[in-house]
Design a protein around this motif. Sequence first.
Motif, PDB file in Angstrom:
ATOM      1  N   GLN A  72       0.830  -1.205   0.000  1.00 26.10           N
ATOM      2  CA  GLN A  72       0.000   0.000   0.000  1.00 26.10           C
ATOM      3  C   GLN A  72       0.869   1.262   0.000  1.00 26.10           C
ATOM      4  OE1 GLN A  72      -3.256   0.005  -0.438  1.00 26.10           O
ATOM      5  NE2 GLN A  72      -3.235  -2.241  -0.473  1.00 26.10           N
ATOM      6  N   ILE A  73       1.974   1.225   0.743  1.00 26.47           N
ATOM      7  CA  ILE A  73       2.888   2.373   0.774  1.00 26.47           C
ATOM      8  C   ILE A  73       3.524   2.588  -0.589  1.00 26.47           C
ATOM      9  CG2 ILE A  73       5.018   3.266   1.785  1.00 26.47           C
ATOM     10  CD1 ILE A  73       4.264   1.773   4.354  1.00 26.47           C
ATOM     11  N   TRP A  74       3.998   1.493  -1.183  1.00 26.51           N
ATOM     12  CA  TRP A  74       4.631   1.604  -2.495  1.00 26.51           C
ATOM     13  C   TRP A  74       3.611   1.992  -3.563  1.00 26.51           C
ATOM     14  CZ3 TRP A  74       9.598   1.753  -3.891  1.00 26.51           C
ATOM     15  CH2 TRP A  74      10.551   1.326  -2.978  1.00 26.51           C
ATOM     16  N   ALA A  75       2.406   1.479  -3.464  1.00 26.12           N
ATOM     17  CA  ALA A  75       1.374   1.794  -4.451  1.00 26.12           C
ATOM     18  C   ALA A  75       1.019   3.271  -4.423  1.00 26.12           C
ATOM     19  CB  ALA A  75       0.131   0.941  -4.193  1.00 26.12           C
ATOM     20  N   PHE A  76       1.081   3.885  -3.250  1.00 25.44           N
ATOM     21  CA  PHE A  76       0.813   5.321  -3.166  1.00 25.44           C
ATOM     22  C   PHE A  76       1.888   6.117  -3.883  1.00 25.44           C
ATOM     23  CE2 PHE A  76       1.504   9.370  -0.907  1.00 25.44           C
ATOM     24  CZ  PHE A  76       0.304   9.994  -1.203  1.00 25.44           C
ATOM     25  N   ALA A  77       3.139   5.632  -3.817  1.00 21.10           N
ATOM     26  CA  ALA A  77       4.249   6.332  -4.473  1.00 21.10           C
ATOM     27  C   ALA A  77       4.339   6.007  -5.963  1.00 21.10           C
ATOM     28  CB  ALA A  77       5.576   5.979  -3.795  1.00 21.10           C
ATOM     29  N   ALA A  78       3.676   4.944  -6.404  1.00 21.13           N
ATOM     30  CA  ALA A  78       3.802   4.490  -7.792  1.00 21.13           C
ATOM     31  C   ALA A  78       3.454   5.533  -8.844  1.00 21.13           C
ATOM     32  CB  ALA A  78       2.953   3.228  -8.003  1.00 21.13           C
ATOM     33  N   PRO A  79       2.402   6.364  -8.661  1.00 17.38           N
ATOM     34  CA  PRO A  79       2.073   7.343  -9.700  1.00 17.38           C
ATOM     35  C   PRO A  79       3.192   8.336 -10.002  1.00 17.38           C
ATOM     36  CG  PRO A  79       0.218   7.073  -8.214  1.00 17.38           C
ATOM     37  CD  PRO A  79       1.364   6.331  -7.619  1.00 17.38           C
ATOM     38  N   ALA A  80       4.131   8.513  -9.070  1.00 17.59           N
ATOM     39  CA  ALA A  80       5.243   9.431  -9.306  1.00 17.59           C
ATOM     40  C   ALA A  80       6.331   8.792 -10.153  1.00 17.59           C
ATOM     41  CB  ALA A  80       5.834   9.897  -7.974  1.00 17.59           C
ATOM     42  N   LEU A  81       6.180   7.505 -10.460  1.00 14.42           N
ATOM     43  CA  LEU A  81       7.193   6.781 -11.217  1.00 14.42           C
ATOM     44  C   LEU A  81       6.724   6.574 -12.657  1.00 14.42           C
ATOM     45  CD1 LEU A  81       7.910   4.013  -8.539  1.00 14.42           C
ATOM     46  CD2 LEU A  81       9.052   6.228  -8.785  1.00 14.42           C
ATOM     47  N   VAL A  82       7.682   6.285 -13.532  1.00 14.97           N
ATOM     48  CA  VAL A  82       7.343   5.964 -14.914  1.00 14.97           C
ATOM     49  C   VAL A  82       6.792   4.547 -14.963  1.00 14.97           C
ATOM     50  CG1 VAL A  82       9.077   7.528 -15.833  1.00 14.97           C
ATOM     51  CG2 VAL A  82       9.681   5.159 -15.385  1.00 14.97           C
ATOM     52  N   LYS A  83       6.203   4.165 -16.094  1.00 17.66           N
ATOM     53  CA  LYS A  83       5.522   2.882 -16.183  1.00 17.66           C
ATOM     54  C   LYS A  83       6.444   1.697 -15.899  1.00 17.66           C
ATOM     55  CE  LYS A  83       1.821   4.299 -19.323  1.00 17.66           C
ATOM     56  NZ  LYS A  83       1.157   4.047 -20.616  1.00 17.66           N
ATOM     57  N   LYS A  84       7.684   1.750 -16.386  1.00 16.57           N
ATOM     58  CA  LYS A  84       8.604   0.645 -16.145  1.00 16.57           C
ATOM     59  C   LYS A  84       8.896   0.484 -14.653  1.00 16.57           C
ATOM     60  CE  LYS A  84      10.965   0.714 -20.622  1.00 16.57           C
ATOM     61  NZ  LYS A  84      12.274   0.859 -21.313  1.00 16.57           N
ATOM     62  N   GLU A  85       8.992   1.624 -13.963  1.00 14.75           N
ATOM     63  CA  GLU A  85       9.283   1.575 -12.534  1.00 14.75           C
ATOM     64  C   GLU A  85       8.067   1.114 -11.737  1.00 14.75           C
ATOM     65  OE1 GLU A  85      10.488   5.609 -12.206  1.00 14.75           O
ATOM     66  OE2 GLU A  85      12.616   5.116 -12.145  1.00 14.75           O
ATOM     67  N   GLN A  86       6.870   1.432 -12.258  1.00 17.16           N
ATOM     68  CA  GLN A  86       5.655   1.020 -11.557  1.00 17.16           C
ATOM     69  C   GLN A  86       5.544  -0.503 -11.501  1.00 17.16           C
ATOM     70  OE1 GLN A  86       2.328   2.942 -13.420  1.00 17.16           O
ATOM     71  NE2 GLN A  86       2.935   4.992 -12.755  1.00 17.16           N
ATOM     72  N   LYS A  87       6.087  -1.175 -12.492  1.00 22.12           N
ATOM     73  CA  LYS A  87       6.027  -2.632 -12.521  1.00 22.12           C
ATOM     74  C   LYS A  87       6.830  -3.259 -11.373  1.00 22.12           C
ATOM     75  CE  LYS A  87       5.415  -2.877 -17.537  1.00 22.12           C
ATOM     76  NZ  LYS A  87       5.984  -3.367 -18.825  1.00 22.12           N
ATOM     77  N   SER A  88       7.781  -2.510 -10.840  1.00 18.94           N
ATOM     78  CA  SER A  88       8.621  -3.053  -9.776  1.00 18.94           C
ATOM     79  C   SER A  88       8.059  -2.755  -8.388  1.00 18.94           C
ATOM     80  CB  SER A  88      10.030  -2.472  -9.878  1.00 18.94           C
ATOM     81  OG  SER A  88      10.017  -1.071  -9.673  1.00 18.94           O
ATOM     82  N   VAL A  89       6.870  -2.126  -8.320  1.00 20.69           N
ATOM     83  CA  VAL A  89       6.292  -1.765  -7.023  1.00 20.69           C
ATOM     84  C   VAL A  89       6.036  -3.009  -6.178  1.00 20.69           C
ATOM     85  CG1 VAL A  89       4.212  -0.878  -5.901  1.00 20.69           C
ATOM     86  CG2 VAL A  89       5.296   0.428  -7.726  1.00 20.69           C
ATOM     87  N   PHE A  90       5.445  -4.038  -6.789  1.00 16.08           N
ATOM     88  CA  PHE A  90       5.147  -5.255  -6.038  1.00 16.08           C
ATOM     89  C   PHE A  90       6.430  -5.912  -5.541  1.00 16.08           C
ATOM     90  CE2 PHE A  90       4.364  -9.851  -5.826  1.00 16.08           C
ATOM     91  CZ  PHE A  90       3.335  -9.865  -4.901  1.00 16.08           C
ATOM     92  N   ALA A  91       7.449  -5.989  -6.413  1.00 16.67           N
ATOM     93  CA  ALA A  91       8.720  -6.591  -6.004  1.00 16.67           C
ATOM     94  C   ALA A  91       9.362  -5.789  -4.883  1.00 16.67           C
ATOM     95  CB  ALA A  91       9.668  -6.687  -7.205  1.00 16.67           C
ATOM     96  N   ALA A  92       9.263  -4.459  -4.976  1.00 19.06           N
ATOM     97  CA  ALA A  92       9.846  -3.609  -3.935  1.00 19.06           C
ATOM     98  C   ALA A  92       9.126  -3.802  -2.608  1.00 19.06           C
ATOM     99  CB  ALA A  92       9.781  -2.151  -4.364  1.00 19.06           C
ATOM    100  N   SER A  93       7.808  -3.967  -2.642  1.00 18.79           N
ATOM    101  CA  SER A  93       7.057  -4.172  -1.397  1.00 18.79           C
ATOM    102  C   SER A  93       7.435  -5.496  -0.749  1.00 18.79           C
ATOM    103  CB  SER A  93       5.557  -4.117  -1.673  1.00 18.79           C
ATOM    104  OG  SER A  93       5.153  -5.160  -2.541  1.00 18.79           O
TER     105      SER A  93
END
Length: 242
Positions: free
Chosen positions: A91-112
Amino acid sequence: MEHDPHTMSVTGHVAELRGRLLKIAIILTAGTVAAAAYSKEIFVLLQRPLNYALPESARFIALSPLEGWIVYIKIAFVAAIFATAPLWFYQIWAFAAPALVKKEQKSVFAASIASALCFVAGGLFGYFAVLPTGFHYLVAIYDKTNVALYPQMNWYLSFILRALFAFGIVFETPIILVLLSRFGVVSVTQLRRARRYVIVGIFIFSAVITPGPDVFSQIAVAVPLVLFYEIGIVAAQLCIRR
């Protein structure tokens, strides 16, 4: 409702944050309710690092009838924090995801997942590697004296939880360094130049966080921190290259 990160207003960001916080609250509440049935068993496990050092005649004590209930509620909540770490980190990473580009958004789950694993690994490291040795030296102070040590339930729980949380946060060092370098707060060159000062700070921090005055416990904390700092520098360099 999904918001477009490019057109979202301040009100939209606040609404998004409120929604994420509400989900985290629901996750932790459900986890606390589920863990409450096992609070006594969990407290027995938490006692072990100190029990190994205590004499057989020693017992944990409670100073009021309600102390046990308060301790068990705290245990259930903390157990929920550790058990549901991947969910609320997401949830924390998902909130920050919109500030990232699409390629970086794909790594949100892995980062969490990585954040949650580091957090739990830090707690386990403190539980198995540091606290038993530290408690051994603390209890040894009372050898050959007329002082009987009877730890209070609430005091002990507060102490060990602070230690476990500290170790969990410390193990997030590589991820924190990657984020700081990714968003331009610090550069890899600055991290390398600050290495000697960071190492000194790590050993001071280790002396403060360990329960015992022994050098072994302090080194057991300091060495992984230094390694994590170096891993963070390498990971930050790789992130920048990509």
